[in-house]
Motif scaffolding. Structure first.
Motif: not given
Ligand SMILES: [Mg+2]
Length: 222
Positions: A36-40, A66-68
């Protein structure tokens, strides 16, 4: 290229995360090792955490997203408000950990298909770079046909493949109001049927509020 799908929306707050979680759960139940991946993300990492839990906590939450950035506005403006910028290269590079040891990856974008992820990079741009077909999500409310057809048409004009459409019920609906054509329940179900006819053979599903599964069931990762 990874196998998987990129979950996008006709707008922000249309129920993408609920749809992505339902798709992840279906894959997990079928024995698929799913990444699962949420880019930003902006505001918080709640979407990433929901995806991570649904997938059985693979790798780390930081690798899911990785970016929040703190302010709940568009990623480039949220990053700027925090005195930094979105790492545009990391948007695509962050997928790499999910391409080894997994059968498929479910990516959830941020905002709608043409919403910005970084300066000069939209969700559509990233989906194209990652080579993943789209699942287009819209909120199951009045206007769904117009919003959905506009987004699917624009995606295809950009050369992006569309794997499925899902109408997501973001609020509770009174399922007793079947007889009233103006009831939210009837609007949602009639919209789903009209979209299925307009977009055939594309699968068009509906995810009821707090339901675990999309109806009718379909497989988007093959
Ligand atoms: Mg979301």
């Amino acid at each position: 290229m990874a196998r998987g799908i990129f979950v996008t929306g006709t707008d922000t707050d249309v129920g993408k995360t609920a749809v992505a979680v339902a798709l992840v759960r279906r894959l997990v139940a079928a024995g698929v090792r799913v990444g699962v991946y949420k880019p930003v993300a902006t505001g918080n990492a709640a979407d990433a955490a929901a995806l991570w839990e649904a997938a059985g906590r693979p790798l780390t939450l930081d690798q899911v997203c990785p970016q929040v950035f703190p302010a709940a506005i568009s990623p480039p403006r949220s990053a700027a408000a925090a005195g930094t910028e979105v790492d545009a290269a990391l948007l695509s590079r962050g997928l790499e950990p999910w391409t080894r040891g997994f059968d498929a990856v479910v990516v959830e974008g941020a905002g709608g298909l043409f919403s910005p992820l970084a300066d000069g990079v939209s969700n559509a741009d990233l989906a194209g770079m990652l080579g993943l077909p789209l699942v287009v999500v819209d909120a199951a409310r009045l206007g769904a046909i117009g919003r959905t057809l506009a987004t699917v048409t624009a995606a295809r004009a950009r050369g992006l493949a569309v794997a499925a459409v899902v109408l997501s019920q973001t609020t509770w609906l009174d399922e007793k109001a079947h007889a009233d054509p103006a009831s939210p329940w009837r609007i949602a179900h009639d919209s789903r049927a009209d979209l299925a006819a307009a977009l055939a053979p594309l699968p068009v599903g509906m995810l009821a509020h707090r339901a675990g599964a999309i109806e009718p069931p379909f497989d988007v990762v093959r």
